[in-house]
Design an enzyme around this catalytic site. Sequence first.
Site, short mmCIF file in Angstrom:
data_model
loop_
_atom_site.label_atom_id
_atom_site.label_comp_id
_atom_site.label_asym_id
_atom_site.label_seq_id
_atom_site.Cartn_x
_atom_site.Cartn_y
_atom_site.Cartn_z
N HIS A 162 46.32 41.44 38.59
CA HIS A 162 44.99 40.87 38.35
C HIS A 162 44.23 41.74 37.35
CE1 HIS A 162 41.05 39.00 39.29
NE2 HIS A 162 41.82 37.95 39.55
N HIS A 198 38.71 30.73 44.13
CA HIS A 198 38.32 30.91 42.73
C HIS A 198 39.36 30.24 41.84
CE1 HIS A 198 35.49 34.57 43.54
NE2 HIS A 198 34.93 33.41 43.83
N HIS A 256 36.10 40.28 49.30
CA HIS A 256 35.79 39.67 48.01
C HIS A 256 34.44 38.97 48.14
CE1 HIS A 256 36.75 38.71 43.99
NE2 HIS A 256 37.06 37.44 44.17
N ASP A 270 40.98 30.85 39.14
CA ASP A 270 42.18 31.51 38.63
C ASP A 270 43.25 31.70 39.70
OD1 ASP A 270 40.15 33.34 39.60
OD2 ASP A 270 41.42 35.00 38.97
N HIS A 271 42.96 31.25 40.92
CA HIS A 271 43.93 31.34 42.00
C HIS A 271 44.38 29.97 42.52
CE1 HIS A 271 43.61 35.77 42.79
NE2 HIS A 271 42.54 35.56 42.05
#
Length: 310
Positions: free
Chosen positions: A268, A63, A139, A65-66
Amino acid sequence: MPLRVTFLGTSGAIPTTERNPSGIFVAREGDELLFDAGEGTQRQMMRFGTGFSVSQVFVTHLHGDHVLGLPGLLQTMDFNEREAPIAIHTPHGTRRQLKGLVNALDNRPSFPVRINEIGDGDVAYRADEYEVRAFETDHDTRSVGYALVEDDRKGRFDRERAEELGVPVGPKFSKLHEGDPVELEDGTVVEPEQVVGDPRPGRTIVYTGDTRPTGATIEAADEPDLLIHDATFAEDRAERAAQTAHSTASQAAEIANRAGATRLALIHLSSRYAGSTGDHLEQARAVFDGEACVPDDGDTIEIPYPDSDD
């Protein structure tokens, strides 16, 4: 031996003015490791003084944001004339996508970049005295968490007992501490177990990345000194956490309790909590028996040995 965690990014998917997307920097006696690299990670590394001598990057999932910080970070390393290779570890089935991201805009780093796919139970990286293991997370995409686990250390050497047994001060002390027997002048053999105590545990850091609460984290953690766990939501959004494959602060605390963690760091955090994290901390502390915190970007945690007088 210092073991330090620096929180480069503690926000959820949407950054805030105070929190960057995901990034965890770990320094251990000259080794520098990076876990996830959300956008802006290189600036956070400059801001908080970690430097760019990272040798290993551990990606939990793909993803944005990682991982969106990787192209810029690698380009900055290139501009700084880096020559040392770097390894990027990523979940099984994501190598092609990650390679495309690394080479975005036709960028080709001049230093070697190795991309290593890993899965549940794999040792992603083995170094002297510790390893980084991957474990399964829950996830909504291919994902893993990571556990940095130090080897057991030698037991304490009982100098007084060694001298009582007639071992002369000097090289024979070291030999015994290394696990080898020694022979004295009178022919007596002194065994290591007579003067060396039981092995002492090393330290463990566990980082989940994004995940629902899962037993796999408990199995991987096994009494960690620090558990860094997804706590995207407070209990007011527990249903939303389940829908989006994240955890609440109290769920993270329950996992920490069951894993026997010493400390828990809640990260997070959704941008909806930008104004306050008090509910997260209150809810975690109501469940977790150890020390809980909600780190800000730039915060560091020093991890002492369990026998912290060392």
